[in-house]
Design an enzyme around this catalytic site. Structure first.
Site, PDB file in Angstrom:
ATOM      1  N   ARG A 423       0.827  -1.204   0.000  1.00  0.00           N
ATOM      2  CA  ARG A 423       0.000   0.000   0.000  1.00  0.00           C
ATOM      3  C   ARG A 423       0.864   1.259   0.000  1.00  0.00           C
ATOM      4  NH1 ARG A 423      -4.486  -1.927   3.031  1.00  0.00           N
ATOM      5  NH2 ARG A 423      -5.510   0.097   2.943  1.00  0.00           N
ATOM      6  N   ASP A 616     -15.302   3.349   0.622  1.00  0.00           N
ATOM      7  CA  ASP A 616     -15.114   1.956   1.044  1.00  0.00           C
ATOM      8  C   ASP A 616     -16.269   1.052   0.621  1.00  0.00           C
ATOM      9  OD1 ASP A 616     -12.641   2.251   2.203  1.00  0.00           O
ATOM     10  OD2 ASP A 616     -13.439   2.730   4.180  1.00  0.00           O
TER      11      ASP A 616
END
Length: 741
Positions: A423, A616
């Site tokens: 990430r 999300d």
């Protein structure tokens, strides 16, 4: 192991004998020969079928063997090696079972001048208080660890064959550096045995020892059971692994001294800290053994097999909001006083944050049924952790902690699992460096992160290049330790849990439009937090209730923060029947019960101002779009490319595998719906979650509109964000079967 025609086991005790039995059962190892210094043990082994042939003279068999397992005490290894040296063929593979690898390596160097390429050092973590051929068990190694410590000079094929040998017994084979192996075993095996021997010996020497043992409780029996082990064997182990054992003993004595001092001074906080950390560590150890901890000991593959569902109904409450759970631990730890938290999400991400603060000296009780008590240490009360802070798969933990730790006096490393190390972290490292922090990243700006302590931070006016609540929160949390004012301005609204919770802890945060600011040098005051249910978790059921025919469900106590309600706004724009009931405010956060009924969804162009409010939830929104009538278009969502997976591409691949038409763009996607209300169906099929929990759960929801099963690969990480998802889903009428590969 097809090339192994003869296996020689030297030492037919519990370990060697059990291995011989296991190889016999597996049909591996060819003809099995056993040698032991006790002729009666050899005869018994032949009689019970443990071995084919044997004697007391290993030298009679060495030249014939393709594989030799040396199963003798570590103190006897050197003499066995002297027997092996003149007779050993160059192609024979040798391994051992000693619990001290450094001493075995040292013996090999004495005998051969170095460890032979085909000598693979190993150590099975299994045993019992009994010994000898009669104690051997065919399943002794089932579900036990075997540690191999290969060196760079070892033959790779030999390592592979020894690995295969142990796996055939049902063991889980791990590899480790020799020195590290000896340190770990000294702490986890050798030291506990030493303490048990010492405690029993001490109590036995007292005048009234009989009475002490007569009234000993179960805990005493459990702890001292290992003192019944072979004394000679343990004497040899302590001699062989002396440096590592003494180091482990020194560290234990230091810890015991701290506890003694706390008791002498009636220091209840110090005792509570020791006991809560120990309890948490023990529980974590248990989760590791159950393969459910966020620090993985081995890869465990979980798949979902989902079937088309019926009408959904029922009343459910999803777990607590993950974002708020993270922040409650962080700010509660840095507050002055005791913070009580209810509704804490006991998922792996939140637990990773909790453990990180325990590692930095914060006393945290719980969690127990969602309740946590945090004994805050103040903004400057954190202590340097003993090692790197391991954050599992939690990007939120890493990015927010980066801000908090940038202002500490100590260096700290932040690391995580394989997914987290992919990430991007430069998005938080860049503004922190502008504030004066020293943040080092790995190649490509990815974890692990090294944050150097002792830096003087200064407030900045940071214009965020992209909307991100994590970046905003990171900068504001660093601002707590900065001189002057810290400002963040975001290009689009993002969740504001950090600002709300800082205010709730008594720290003034000014908010004007897209700008949030605070002054450094203040303090946080402890309080109570009631964590609402996570709207990101509720989103799966909002979509499920909308697309399943003849359905109605109620989701209780859902957080309805205005910066998080994009999922509700977008679904309503698509025609969803969603109503809010019992609206209230808890701890500065709005909450409501959410009632969802089946609806005729329509494709829409998703408003770009809603994208950050539902970032999300888009994987499951893609499922809603796939079940709607017409085309749904998404743009301005490039952040979805750098989540746990590339969520745009991964969802597109999965939907296309199920017969859904998709067109992918750099910052979005077009999805052509099947018009489920008119009977349109997905084809069913096989999809891969790419180790992304939200992808896995989204395709489980998609099964409600499929004509056949959807098999979803790699779902183990669902526990990261939503423990109990499968149980809740099946409770209201979905059909999800969990399969362990």
């Amino acid at each position: 192991m097809k090339s192994i025609k003869k296996t020689l086991v030297i030492g037919l005790g519990l370990i060697g004998g059990s291995l011989a039995l296991a190889l016999r059962k597996a049909g591996l190892g060819g003809s099995i020969i056993g040698c032991d210094r006790d002729q009666s043990e050899v005869e018994l082994a032949i009689k019970i079928g443990m071995i084919d042939h044997g004697s007391t003279r290993a030298e009679d068999w060495i030249a014939e063997a393709d594989l030799i397992v040396v199963s003798v005490p570590v103190i006897a290894m050197e003499s066995v090696m002297m027997q092996l040296k003149p007779l050993l063929r160059n192609d024979t593979i040798v391994t051992d079972v000693g619990s001290s690898k450094g001493s075995v390596q040292t013996s090999a160097v004495k005998v051969w001048g170095g460890l032979p390429a085909n000598f693979i050092l190993g150590h099975p973590i299994a045993g019992s208080e009994k010994s000898g051929v009669s104690a051997a068990l065919v399943d002794l190694y089932q579900k036990h660890k075997v540690i191999l410590t290969p060196t760079q000079d070892n033959n790779r094929q030999a390592v592979s064959i020894v690995t295969q040998m142990w796996r055939s017994t049902g063991a889980d084979v791990l590899t480790m550096d020799i020195a590290r192996h000896d340190e770990v075993l000294a702490a986890t095996s050798h030291l506990p045995h030493m303490l048990a021997f010492s405690l029993v010996d001490t109590l036995a020497s007292q005048d009234e020892s009989l009475e002490i043992f007569r009234y000993a409780a179960g805990g005493f029996r459990d702890f001292t059971r290992i003192a019944a082990s072979d004394p000679v064997m343990w004497r040899d182990i302590y001699i062989a692994n002396k440096p590592a054992v003494l180091q482990a003993l020194t560290e234990f004595e230091q810890g015991l001294s701290r506890l003694r001092t706390a008791i002498e001074e009636s220091d209840s906080d110090a005792m509570l800290g020791i006991f809560t950390r120990a309890k948490a560590a023990r529980e974590h150890f248990s989760r590791i053994l159950e393969n459910s901890a966020y620090i993985p000991m081995q890869n465990k593959l979980i798949n979902y097999r989902t079937s088309p569902g019926n009408a959904l109904s029922g009343r459910i409450r999803v777990p607590g909001d993950k974002s708020i759970s993270h922040r409650s631990i962080m700010l509660g730890s840095l507050a002055e006083g005791v913070t009580q938290v209810k509704g804490f999400l006991e998922g792996e991400d939140s637990l990773a944050t909790l453990q990180a603060f325990r590692d930095m000296g914060v006393v945290i009780e719980g969690p127990h049924q969602g309740e946590v008590t945090i004994h805050g240490v103040g903004l400057n009360g954190l202590k340097k952790p003993a090692g790197a802070l391991y954050l599992g798969n939690s990007g939120t933990s890493m990015r927010l902690l980066s801000g908090l730790l940038a202002g500490q006096a100590f260096d700290v490393e932040l690391t995580g699992d394989a997914s987290l190390t992919k990430r991007p972290m430069e998005r938080v490292a860049k503004p922190l460096r502008e504030m004066g922090a020293v943040v080092e990243t790995a190649e490509g700006g990815r974890p692990p992160l090294m944050i150097r302590g002792g830096q003087a931070l200064k407030g900045i006016d940071y214009k965020m290049p992209m909307a991100s609540a994590q970046v905003k929160s990171c900068v504001l949390l660093a601002g707590l330790y900065a001189e002057g004012e810290t400002k963040t301005t975001e290009p689009a609204p993002t969740r504001d849990h950090t600002e709300r919770m800082l205010t709730g802890f008594g720290y003034e945060v000014n908010r004007e439009g897209a700008t949030a600011s605070l002054q450094g040098g203040g303090k946080l005051v402890a309080g109570n937090i009631d964590v609402p249910s996570d709207i990101s978790s509720a989103a799966f059921f909002m979509v499920a209730g909308s697309i399943a025919d003849r359905s109605e469900i109620l989701i209780e106590h859902v957080g309805m923060n205005p910066t998080r309600v994009g999922i509700v706004n977008i679904l309503r724009a698509m025609g969803a029947d969603i109503t809010l009931e019992n609206e209230s405010e808890v701890g500065g956060e709005p909450v409501a019960d959410v009632r969802v009924r089946s609806a005729d969804l329509k494709g829409i162009d998703i408003p770009q101002d809603q994208v950050p409010l539902a970032i999300d939830e888009f994987p499951v929104l893609f499922v809603a779009a796939a079940c709607a009538e017409g085309v749904t278009r998404l743009r301005g969502a490039e952040e979805l490319r750098v989540k746990e997976s590339d969520r745009i591409q991964v969802m597109a691949d999965g939907l296309q595998a199920l017969g859904i038409q998709c067109t992918v763009y750099d910052d979005g996607i077009d999805i052509v719906g099947i018009n489920a209300v008119q009977g349109g169906k997905m084809t069913g099929g096989r999809v891969h979650s790419h180790d992304d929990h939200r992808i896995a759960m989204s395709f489980a929801v998609a099964s409600l509109c499929s004509e056949g099963e959807i098999f979803i690969e790699d779902c183990a990480n669902v526990a990261t964000s939503f423990p109990g998802f499968v149980e809740l889903a099946n409770k209201i009428g979905m059909k999800i079967n969990v399969e362990e590969a």
